[in-house]
Every structure is written in structure tokens, then in C-alpha cells.
Scaffold this motif. Structure first.
Motif, PDB file in Angstrom:
ATOM      1  N   MET A 235       6.442   4.950 -21.661  1.00 50.96           N
ATOM      2  CA  MET A 235       7.705   4.625 -20.993  1.00 50.96           C
ATOM      3  C   MET A 235       7.914   5.439 -19.706  1.00 50.96           C
ATOM      4  SD  MET A 235      10.587   6.408 -23.478  1.00 50.96           S
ATOM      5  CE  MET A 235      11.936   6.088 -22.318  1.00 50.96           C
ATOM      6  N   PHE A 236       7.193   6.544 -19.551  1.00 54.39           N
ATOM      7  CA  PHE A 236       7.369   7.391 -18.370  1.00 54.39           C
ATOM      8  C   PHE A 236       6.379   7.068 -17.244  1.00 54.39           C
ATOM      9  CE2 PHE A 236       9.321   9.874 -21.784  1.00 54.39           C
ATOM     10  CZ  PHE A 236      10.550  10.160 -21.207  1.00 54.39           C
ATOM     11  N   THR A 237       5.585   6.023 -17.385  1.00 59.15           N
ATOM     12  CA  THR A 237       4.657   5.663 -16.321  1.00 59.15           C
ATOM     13  C   THR A 237       5.417   5.157 -15.089  1.00 59.15           C
ATOM     14  OG1 THR A 237       4.435   3.474 -17.340  1.00 59.15           O
ATOM     15  CG2 THR A 237       2.735   5.106 -17.843  1.00 59.15           C
ATOM     16  N   PRO A 238       4.958   5.497 -13.885  1.00 60.19           N
ATOM     17  CA  PRO A 238       5.656   5.025 -12.679  1.00 60.19           C
ATOM     18  C   PRO A 238       5.591   3.516 -12.492  1.00 60.19           C
ATOM     19  CG  PRO A 238       4.267   6.922 -12.182  1.00 60.19           C
ATOM     20  CD  PRO A 238       3.923   6.484 -13.573  1.00 60.19           C
TER      21      PRO A 238
ATOM     22  N   ALA B  32       1.711   9.572  -5.840  1.00 57.26           N
ATOM     23  CA  ALA B  32       2.273  10.907  -5.616  1.00 57.26           C
ATOM     24  C   ALA B  32       3.250  11.269  -6.732  1.00 57.26           C
ATOM     25  CB  ALA B  32       2.976  10.949  -4.260  1.00 57.26           C
ATOM     26  N   LEU B  33       4.055  10.280  -7.143  1.00 60.69           N
ATOM     27  CA  LEU B  33       4.982  10.516  -8.239  1.00 60.69           C
ATOM     28  C   LEU B  33       4.236  10.849  -9.520  1.00 60.69           C
ATOM     29  CD1 LEU B  33       7.774  10.488  -9.556  1.00 60.69           C
ATOM     30  CD2 LEU B  33       7.585   7.995  -9.762  1.00 60.69           C
ATOM     31  N   LYS B  34       3.147  10.146  -9.769  1.00 57.32           N
ATOM     32  CA  LYS B  34       2.359  10.406 -10.976  1.00 57.32           C
ATOM     33  C   LYS B  34       1.814  11.827 -10.981  1.00 57.32           C
ATOM     34  CE  LYS B  34      -0.249   7.071 -12.239  1.00 57.32           C
ATOM     35  NZ  LYS B  34      -1.386   6.118 -12.311  1.00 57.32           N
ATOM     36  N   SER B  35       1.377  12.287  -9.822  1.00 54.93           N
ATOM     37  CA  SER B  35       0.878  13.664  -9.727  1.00 54.93           C
ATOM     38  C   SER B  35       1.970  14.674 -10.058  1.00 54.93           C
ATOM     39  CB  SER B  35       0.319  13.923  -8.327  1.00 54.93           C
ATOM     40  OG  SER B  35      -0.795  13.111  -8.069  1.00 54.93           O
ATOM     41  N   ARG B  36       3.179  14.386  -9.561  1.00 56.37           N
ATOM     42  CA  ARG B  36       4.296  15.297  -9.872  1.00 56.37           C
ATOM     43  C   ARG B  36       4.639  15.241 -11.362  1.00 56.37           C
ATOM     44  NH1 ARG B  36       6.196  13.108  -4.959  1.00 56.37           N
ATOM     45  NH2 ARG B  36       7.766  11.813  -6.010  1.00 56.37           N
ATOM     46  N   GLN B  37       4.559  14.039 -11.933  1.00 56.38           N
ATOM     47  CA  GLN B  37       4.835  13.904 -13.367  1.00 56.38           C
ATOM     48  C   GLN B  37       3.822  14.687 -14.196  1.00 56.38           C
ATOM     49  OE1 GLN B  37       4.877   9.651 -14.051  1.00 56.38           O
ATOM     50  NE2 GLN B  37       7.112   9.621 -14.105  1.00 56.38           N
ATOM     51  N   MET B  38       2.553  14.580 -13.827  1.00 57.66           N
ATOM     52  CA  MET B  38       1.517  15.315 -14.560  1.00 57.66           C
ATOM     53  C   MET B  38       1.797  16.809 -14.535  1.00 57.66           C
ATOM     54  SD  MET B  38      -1.921  13.257 -13.349  1.00 57.66           S
ATOM     55  CE  MET B  38      -3.033  14.361 -14.213  1.00 57.66           C
ATOM     56  N   ALA B  39       2.189  17.306 -13.362  1.00 64.86           N
ATOM     57  CA  ALA B  39       2.514  18.732 -13.259  1.00 64.86           C
ATOM     58  C   ALA B  39       3.729  19.078 -14.111  1.00 64.86           C
ATOM     59  CB  ALA B  39       2.763  19.101 -11.799  1.00 64.86           C
TER      60      ALA B  39
ATOM     61  N   PRO C  73      16.129  10.877  -8.631  1.00 61.17           N
ATOM     62  CA  PRO C  73      14.745  10.393  -8.661  1.00 61.17           C
ATOM     63  C   PRO C  73      14.379   9.710  -7.354  1.00 61.17           C
ATOM     64  CG  PRO C  73      16.188   8.936  -9.902  1.00 61.17           C
ATOM     65  CD  PRO C  73      17.030  10.112  -9.506  1.00 61.17           C
ATOM     66  N   PRO C  74      13.088   9.522  -7.095  1.00 57.58           N
ATOM     67  CA  PRO C  74      12.668   8.832  -5.866  1.00 57.58           C
ATOM     68  C   PRO C  74      13.244   7.415  -5.817  1.00 57.58           C
ATOM     69  CG  PRO C  74      10.792   9.866  -6.953  1.00 57.58           C
ATOM     70  CD  PRO C  74      11.933   9.959  -7.910  1.00 57.58           C
ATOM     71  N   PRO C  75      13.617   6.944  -4.637  1.00 58.73           N
ATOM     72  CA  PRO C  75      14.179   5.598  -4.532  1.00 58.73           C
ATOM     73  C   PRO C  75      13.153   4.530  -4.905  1.00 58.73           C
ATOM     74  CG  PRO C  75      13.721   6.514  -2.355  1.00 58.73           C
ATOM     75  CD  PRO C  75      13.526   7.625  -3.338  1.00 58.73           C
ATOM     76  N   GLY C  76      13.641   3.467  -5.551  1.00 61.80           N
ATOM     77  CA  GLY C  76      12.776   2.336  -5.861  1.00 61.80           C
ATOM     78  C   GLY C  76      11.973   2.457  -7.129  1.00 61.80           C
ATOM     79  N   VAL C  77      12.075   3.590  -7.838  1.00 62.42           N
ATOM     80  CA  VAL C  77      11.327   3.777  -9.078  1.00 62.42           C
ATOM     81  C   VAL C  77      12.208   3.380 -10.258  1.00 62.42           C
ATOM     82  CG1 VAL C  77      10.187   5.457 -10.575  1.00 62.42           C
ATOM     83  CG2 VAL C  77       9.927   5.603  -8.092  1.00 62.42           C
ATOM     84  N   GLN C  78      11.666   2.546 -11.140  1.00 62.15           N
ATOM     85  CA  GLN C  78      12.437   2.093 -12.294  1.00 62.15           C
ATOM     86  C   GLN C  78      12.624   3.233 -13.296  1.00 62.15           C
ATOM     87  OE1 GLN C  78       9.727  -1.253 -13.189  1.00 62.15           O
ATOM     88  NE2 GLN C  78      11.523  -2.566 -13.071  1.00 62.15           N
ATOM     89  N   PRO C  79      13.817   3.366 -13.873  1.00 70.20           N
ATOM     90  CA  PRO C  79      14.032   4.440 -14.852  1.00 70.20           C
ATOM     91  C   PRO C  79      13.219   4.207 -16.122  1.00 70.20           C
ATOM     92  CG  PRO C  79      15.934   2.984 -14.748  1.00 70.20           C
ATOM     93  CD  PRO C  79      15.031   2.571 -13.626  1.00 70.20           C
ATOM     94  N   PRO C  80      12.673   5.271 -16.717  1.00 67.13           N
ATOM     95  CA  PRO C  80      11.903   5.124 -17.951  1.00 67.13           C
ATOM     96  C   PRO C  80      12.684   4.452 -19.077  1.00 67.13           C
ATOM     97  CG  PRO C  80      11.597   7.309 -17.024  1.00 67.13           C
ATOM     98  CD  PRO C  80      12.682   6.668 -16.231  1.00 67.13           C
TER      99      PRO C  80
ATOM    100  N   MET D 138       0.832  -1.210   0.000  1.00 69.11           N
ATOM    101  CA  MET D 138       0.000   0.000   0.000  1.00 69.11           C
ATOM    102  C   MET D 138       0.864   1.257   0.000  1.00 69.11           C
ATOM    103  SD  MET D 138      -3.022   1.111  -0.222  1.00 69.11           S
ATOM    104  CE  MET D 138      -4.012  -0.318   0.187  1.00 69.11           C
ATOM    105  N   THR D 139       1.962   1.222   0.715  1.00 70.16           N
ATOM    106  CA  THR D 139       2.855   2.383   0.757  1.00 70.16           C
ATOM    107  C   THR D 139       3.444   2.660  -0.612  1.00 70.16           C
ATOM    108  OG1 THR D 139       3.398   1.922   3.051  1.00 70.16           O
ATOM    109  CG2 THR D 139       4.887   3.369   1.842  1.00 70.16           C
ATOM    110  N   ILE D 140       3.834   1.581  -1.324  1.00 72.49           N
ATOM    111  CA  ILE D 140       4.415   1.751  -2.655  1.00 72.49           C
ATOM    112  C   ILE D 140       3.409   2.381  -3.595  1.00 72.49           C
ATOM    113  CG2 ILE D 140       5.329   0.534  -4.651  1.00 72.49           C
ATOM    114  CD1 ILE D 140       6.539  -1.503  -2.773  1.00 72.49           C
ATOM    115  N   ALA D 141       2.138   1.912  -3.545  1.00 71.98           N
ATOM    116  CA  ALA D 141       1.112   2.464  -4.420  1.00 71.98           C
ATOM    117  C   ALA D 141       0.919   3.949  -4.149  1.00 71.98           C
ATOM    118  CB  ALA D 141      -0.201   1.703  -4.234  1.00 71.98           C
ATOM    119  N   THR D 142       0.901   4.319  -2.861  1.00 67.91           N
ATOM    120  CA  THR D 142       0.737   5.730  -2.515  1.00 67.91           C
ATOM    121  C   THR D 142       1.891   6.552  -3.060  1.00 67.91           C
ATOM    122  OG1 THR D 142      -0.466   5.118  -0.508  1.00 67.91           O
ATOM    123  CG2 THR D 142       0.466   7.331  -0.605  1.00 67.91           C
ATOM    124  N   ASP D 143       3.101   6.039  -2.926  1.00 68.84           N
ATOM    125  CA  ASP D 143       4.265   6.744  -3.451  1.00 68.84           C
ATOM    126  C   ASP D 143       4.174   6.900  -4.965  1.00 68.84           C
ATOM    127  OD1 ASP D 143       6.674   5.274  -1.141  1.00 68.84           O
ATOM    128  OD2 ASP D 143       5.309   6.964  -0.928  1.00 68.84           O
ATOM    129  N   LEU D 144       3.750   5.852  -5.658  1.00 69.85           N
ATOM    130  CA  LEU D 144       3.640   5.915  -7.111  1.00 69.85           C
ATOM    131  C   LEU D 144       2.568   6.911  -7.533  1.00 69.85           C
ATOM    132  CD1 LEU D 144       4.024   2.161  -8.179  1.00 69.85           C
ATOM    133  CD2 LEU D 144       5.708   4.004  -8.340  1.00 69.85           C
TER     134      LEU D 144
END
Length: 270
Positions: A121-124, A9-16, A167-174, A1-7
Motif C-alpha cells: 500500500m505504500f508503493t508510489p 526519487a520518492l521511492k528512494s526517500r521511502q526506502m531511507a 507529501p509531494p504533490p500528485g502522489v496518491q495517499p497509501p 518521464m518527469t512523473i517517473a523520475t519523481d516517483l
């Protein structure tokens, strides 16, 4: 659940990030990639095509020019509006719909062909995005992708950005979407065939300074990086980008032509 929340949040930052600047200024220069991908997928007149993370619509327009019935999607409405303007100018009939690549609002097997050029390719959540592309493509249909490679110029540009803004830890590079073995991990279970061809796209600008000026003004990730850094940090990033551009430049001192490697991928759905 924590990972999903982080992803999320990352998606929101990406959209911005992608909504900042105006990606269309850059995107229109990449139209050739959409045309080549449409040919690689051997589109038929009248086929149903979904363009995922379409940006300002390069693959969308390429498919519509070939007589396909196209739905163009992106999670940034401003980018879809640029695609709509382009389609109207060419009198092409296209449906535009906001959509998240990780949760596409379409039934299973809805499309003959699913495309994405430098978008999905840029999806979290890479596995989820790949599963969605597969789900909405009919059996026997094709998934066509254009993805920057890690070794190529844009892959190295993002690596340079990452040195200045990690980049945030644990996120795969695009850029993993530009690695054939990773693509096979994502799609092998659902694919009858996966074809991967390496291609080059040439960025053409007046100089390294001109390239940086344009990308700093209009390309969301670079625009946001410069905005987030203090003055000395921004100067250091500019120096590193200049060095990278000059290393790749094949035009000599009076112009800038920078080849950037990408993979053109065609996956035939099982």
C-alpha cells in the motif's frame, strides 16, 4: 518521464525512511494480522506463496507455519534480515530475496498466493504495484492484502503527519488501498472475485506518551518526520499525535488501547 523520475526519487526517500529506526519493533506486534490473512486466503500445505513488501515477515511466517513454500521480499534488506532471524528461530524454511514491489523479479504466474500486510500500500506507483501482484499470481490463485483505511487510526496518523510535512504533490495517499472502490479500480479487470472485510487491530501501549516514544524511535515515517521538523514543529506534531491517540483510546486514563481499522482483502485471480 518527469512523473517517473519523481516517483523514483520518492521511492528512494521511502526506502531511507523505512530503513531508519527499526520497523521490526512495531511489526512484531502486528503478527495477528498475518495469521488472519493467511486463514482468509485459505492456504494449502505446499502452495507457493510470495510475500511482497514483507517487512519483518508477519505474513511470511504465517504462511510458512501452514506448510506453504514461501518467498519473502522487501526493498529494505535490513527488514528481510529481521524476518530471516524469526524464521530461523522457528525452524521454518523460507526464501528471502530483496525485491521492488513495482518490479518483481519473478516470471508470470509463478505463485499460487501473493500476500502483503501493510506493505504494498505504500508503493508510489499504485497501479504498477497492483499490476505486478496480479502478474506473478497464477490464474485461479489468490492475492491477499491487509491495508489501513483512511478513516481508521493509522490513516488518521498519516493524515496528521501530512499536515506537518506535506507529501509531494500528485502522489496518491497509501490509505487509498483501504478503499474498496479504489481496490476495484486496481484489480477488477483481472479478478474473478474480490472480497473485502473490515477488521480492527488494537495497538496496546502504556499511554499516548509511550506510543509516541516507541513510534518516534522505531517507526520509519514517524521517526523521519520528527527528525525533519524544528523543535517547535516537533512539539506541535507531538501535541497533535497525543490528541489523536487520546481521541481513539478506549482503555481510559490508565492505559492505551487504540483500535485501528484495516481492510482484509482476498482477490481471486481470473
Amino acid at each position: 518521464m518527469t512523473i517517473a523520475t519523481d516517483l523514483n526519487a520518492l521511492k528512494s526517500r521511502q526506502m531511507a525512511s523505512w530503513a531508519s529506526g527499526d520497523y521490526a519493533v512495531i511489526g512484531t506486534t502486528l503478527q495477528l494480522v498475518g495469521e488472519l490473512l493467511a486463514e482468509a486466503c485459505d492456504l494449502r500445505h505446499g502452495e507457493t506463496v510470495l510475500d511482497v513488501a514483507a517487512g519483518n515477515g508477519n505474513a511470511t511466517l504465517a504462511a510458512a507455519r501452514r506448510g506453504a513454500r514461501v518467498t519473502s521480499t522487501d526493498y529494505v534488506p535490513e527488514l528481510l534480515e529481521r524476518g530471516r532471524e524469526r524464521a530461523q528461530a522457528e525452524r521454518l524454511e523460507v526464501t528471502f530475496q530483496p525485491a521492488d514491489a513495482e518490479a518483481l523479479p519473478f516470471h508470470d504466474a509463478s505463485f499460487d498466493v501473493v500476500l502483503s500486510t501493510f506493505g504494498v500500500m505504500f508503493t508510489p506507483d499504485q497501479a504498477q504495484a497492483a499490476a505486478e501482484l496480479t502478474r506473478v499470481c497464477r490464474p485461479g490463485g489468490r492475492i491477499g492484502l491487509a491495508n489501513w483505511t483512511p478513516e481508521g487510526f493509522i490513516g488518521q496518523l498519516f493524515k496528521t503527519l501530512g499536515r506537518h510535512l506535506p507529501p509531494p504533490p500528485g502522489v496518491q495517499p497509501p490509505s487509498l488501498w483501504g478503499v474498496e472502490s479504489h481496490l476495484r479500480e486496481l484489480f477488477d479487470d483481472s479478478a474473478r472475485e474480490i472480497s473485502v472485510a473490515r477488521r480492527l487491530f488494537n495497538f496496546r501501549y502504556q499511554s499516548a506518551a509511550h506510543f509516541i516514544e516507541v513510534f518516534r524511535s522505531w517507526y520509519g515515517p514517524v521517526h523521519k518526520a520528527f527528525a525533519a521538523l524544528p523543535v517547535d514543529g516537533a512539539s506541535a506534531l507531538e501535541r497533535d499525535l497525543t490528541e489523536l491517540l487520546e481521541r481513539y483510546n478506549r482503555a481510559g486514563p490508565d492505559s492505551l488501547i487504540v483500535p485501528s481499522e484495516y481492510v482484509e482483502v482476498v482477490i481471486t485471480r481470473r
